[in-house]
Write a protein that holds these residues in place. Structure first.
Motif, mmCIF file in Angstrom:
data_model
loop_
_atom_site.group_PDB
_atom_site.id
_atom_site.type_symbol
_atom_site.label_atom_id
_atom_site.label_comp_id
_atom_site.label_asym_id
_atom_site.label_seq_id
_atom_site.Cartn_x
_atom_site.Cartn_y
_atom_site.Cartn_z
ATOM 1 N N LYS A 187 -8.569 6.014 -1.186
ATOM 2 C CA LYS A 187 -8.631 5.926 0.267
ATOM 3 C C LYS A 187 -8.002 7.150 0.925
ATOM 4 O O LYS A 187 -8.612 7.782 1.802
ATOM 5 C CB LYS A 187 -7.915 4.660 0.726
ATOM 6 C CG LYS A 187 -7.753 4.552 2.240
ATOM 7 C CD LYS A 187 -6.877 3.362 2.612
ATOM 8 C CE LYS A 187 -6.557 3.364 4.093
ATOM 9 N NZ LYS A 187 -5.644 2.256 4.460
ATOM 10 N N ASN A 188 -6.784 7.503 0.531
ATOM 11 C CA ASN A 188 -6.053 8.576 1.192
ATOM 12 C C ASN A 188 -6.667 9.953 0.964
ATOM 13 O O ASN A 188 -6.619 10.810 1.842
ATOM 14 C CB ASN A 188 -4.594 8.582 0.736
ATOM 15 C CG ASN A 188 -3.746 7.590 1.495
ATOM 16 O OD1 ASN A 188 -3.297 7.846 2.599
ATOM 17 N ND2 ASN A 188 -3.551 6.416 0.915
ATOM 18 N N GLU A 200 -5.506 3.162 -3.510
ATOM 19 C CA GLU A 200 -4.913 3.861 -2.385
ATOM 20 C C GLU A 200 -5.147 5.370 -2.436
ATOM 21 O O GLU A 200 -5.323 6.017 -1.409
ATOM 22 C CB GLU A 200 -3.414 3.564 -2.308
ATOM 23 C CG GLU A 200 -3.096 2.137 -1.895
ATOM 24 C CD GLU A 200 -3.734 1.778 -0.561
ATOM 25 O OE1 GLU A 200 -3.586 2.548 0.404
ATOM 26 O OE2 GLU A 200 -4.392 0.730 -0.492
ATOM 27 N N ARG A 226 0.822 -1.204 0.000
ATOM 28 C CA ARG A 226 0.000 0.000 0.000
ATOM 29 C C ARG A 226 0.857 1.254 0.000
ATOM 30 O O ARG A 226 2.014 1.228 0.387
ATOM 31 C CB ARG A 226 -0.917 0.042 1.233
ATOM 32 C CG ARG A 226 -1.961 -1.066 1.269
ATOM 33 C CD ARG A 226 -2.828 -0.926 2.491
ATOM 34 N NE ARG A 226 -3.882 -1.930 2.527
ATOM 35 C CZ ARG A 226 -5.047 -1.804 1.920
ATOM 36 N NH1 ARG A 226 -5.295 -0.721 1.213
ATOM 37 N NH2 ARG A 226 -5.953 -2.753 2.001
#
Length: 519
Positions: free
Chosen positions: A430-431, A427, A31
């Motif tokens: 998400k971030n 990712e 990740r």
């Protein structure tokens, strides 16, 4: 990115030569670091440096606005009294005139010329070049170049890659045995570049003789004469055209090419610039068994784009977008970042692009730098104050205080994340706390066309247009990663409700998307 790592390879330990043994296990636990929780203050300062560098312009605009408001509220008697006062005060008249002339001159001299994106085109290969999974694997097996461990590795990468069955590989890779050659690589380059340019010139009615600047980027194929010279020869561009050929710069080179064209358009008045972004697969297919060099085979596919830019004010009426910002981040000074995507030969002397196990961490660091620099330029003041105040509290008082995560959805309406691989898209979603709709264009581009390198962000923009989502005033964030290691961002603003141009890459298949992806 140059072949984003989609999986972790656990093949056990090999013999004395370090070679892998059979039994490949693919894990999805690689990740990006949680970069927004570890923001470096110096990158925030860098972002505000961009604002300070334009401080004079920023100050002049409100001052002129206040003066305009005051003058508009004056009645004829006020204006007459002001005139009488100035009439007998020569010093005041000279000083005021000097200030106005100086301020206007500074504003005109420092104001960047607007750069308009008139139109763009994405190449779509013919159906006979499609490479569904079963054909890809069957062909790989019949070549005889891959052992059973490598074939199993490629199969699992494909299953989890996010690619669909409609992506394209070049003609030379469809032959048995594969026939990569300089002639075949030139043919692939010509088909992609000329196909995109023919469509662009047809949609815009621009003549090749009207083009003053040409920038071409292709990372792995750089013949002599150059790709830019191939285009000049094909379309008979004028003799004084300013042409540039960018090589070895990875999947983020499309934004770099736009940045170069933008700088040239600041110098050369009333002209058009064409940016051609592509990658060449024919001579860069890896025929060995090193796992870290097999991943690009599974992800990279045929594709390319051609973009028409202009600084002509008359083009604003028909242009689709206006360029707002470009922010570039280069981590090449760090040895690990420099070598994380590296073209080399394996122990058997076969050439390919090797991907480091640290690639995702390095990409996260580059991304952190880039978006922290970009934030002050695009985020609303309220978001900047919350972010900056919590950052200061963390640095000065309590290291356990988590920095406020800015809501980039308040700054951008659409996101074009380079379709280098499923892991990075997941990712970033998400971030940055994005929704599925925000990353839909990236996921569907990866599914339909694969990783087309530097041109993928244009396929994503075309997807958004084909869905009818681009409205006047919308802001688009294009973000790309590349070898070196680089992370680059471009911000565009829609000048109208944008509809897809003719012969777009999604023209006959947009109704099928989005598709549900199962892994």
């Amino acid at each position: 990115m140059d072949g984003t790592v989609e999986a972790r390879v656990n093949a056990g330990r090999g013999g004395a030569d370090g070679g892998p043994i059979a039994g490949v296990q693919i894990q999805q636990n690689r990740r990006l670091p949680d970069f927004l929780q570890t923001v470096n203050l110096k990158y925030v300062k860098l972002g505000y440096h961009y604002l300070i560098s334009h401080l004079i312009t920023l100050c002049l605009i409100p001052i002129m606005a206040v003066l305009f408001v005051e003058v508009s509220q004056m009645n004829p008697d006020d204006i007459r009294q002001l005139w009488l006062q100035l009439k007998y005060n020569l010093v005041s008249v000279i000083v005021c005139s000097a200030i106005m002339v100086f301020g206007s001159t500074v504003y005109i001299m420092t104001r960047p010329r607007p750069v308009y994106l008139v139109d763009y085109s994405c190449y779509r290969a013919p159906d006979n070049l499609r490479a569904p999974f079963h054909r890809f694997m069957d062909h790989s097996k019949q070549t005889g170049d891959f052992d059973e461990s490598s074939l199993e590795f490629q199969r699992k990468i494909l299953e989890r890659s996010g690619l669909g069955d409609d992506t394209y590989v070049p003609e030379a890779m469809h032959q048995l045995p594969p026939a990569p050659s300089m002639a075949a690589a030139r043919e692939e380059a010509e088909q992609v570049m000329f196909g995109a340019l023919d469509n662009l010139f047809g949609n815009t009615s621009i003549k090749p003789k009207d083009i003053g600047i040409l920038v071409v980027n292709c990372s792995l194929f750089n013949p002599t004469p150059s790709l830019s010279s191939m285009i000049v020869n094909k379309y008979k561009f004028r003799g004084n055209i300013r042409s540039f050929n960018l090589g070895g710069m990875g999947c983020s080179a499309g934004v770099i090419a736009v940045d170069l064209a933008k700088d040239l358009l600041q110098v050369h008045r009333n002209t058009h610039a064409v940016v051609v972004s592509t990658e060449n697969i024919t001579q860069n297919w890896y025929f060995g068994n090193k796992k870290s060099m097999l991943i690009p085979n599974c992800l990279f596919r045929v594709g390319g784009s051609a973009v028409l830019l202009s600084n002509k004010s008359t083009e604003k009426r028909r242009a689709k977008y206006k360029l707002v910002h470009i922010v570039r981040t280069h981590k090449g000074a760090d040895d690990k970042a420099f070598r994380c995507v590296y073209q080399e030969q394996d122990d058997a002397g076969k050439t390919g692009v090797s991907l480091s196990k640290d690639l995702m961490a390095i990409a996260g660091g580059a991304l952190k730098t880039n978006i922290t620099t970009l934030g002050p330029l695009v985020l609303p003041v309220s978001e900047q104050l919350l972010f900056f105040s919590t950052l200061v509290l963390k640095k000065l008082f309590n290291k356990n205080v988590k920095p406020y995560i800015p809501d980039f959805k308040l700054a951008f309406d659409h996101f074009c994340i380079h379709a280098g691989g499923r892991a990075v898209i997941d990712e970033l979603e998400k971030n940055l706390q994005l929704t599925e709709v925000h990353v839909e264009a990236s996921r569907m581009t990866l599914h339909r066309f694969g990783n087309t390198s530097s041109s993928s962000i244009w396929y994503e923009l075309a997807y958004t247009e084909a869905k009818g989502r681009m409205r006047k005033g919308n802001r688009v964030w294009q973000i790309a990663f590349g070898s070196g290691f680089k992370c680059n961002s471009a911000v565009w603003q829609a000048l109208r409700n944008v509809k897809p141009s003719g012969n777009g890459p999604w023209e006959d298949c947009i109704e099928k998307y989005p598709v549900k992806l199962v892994f």
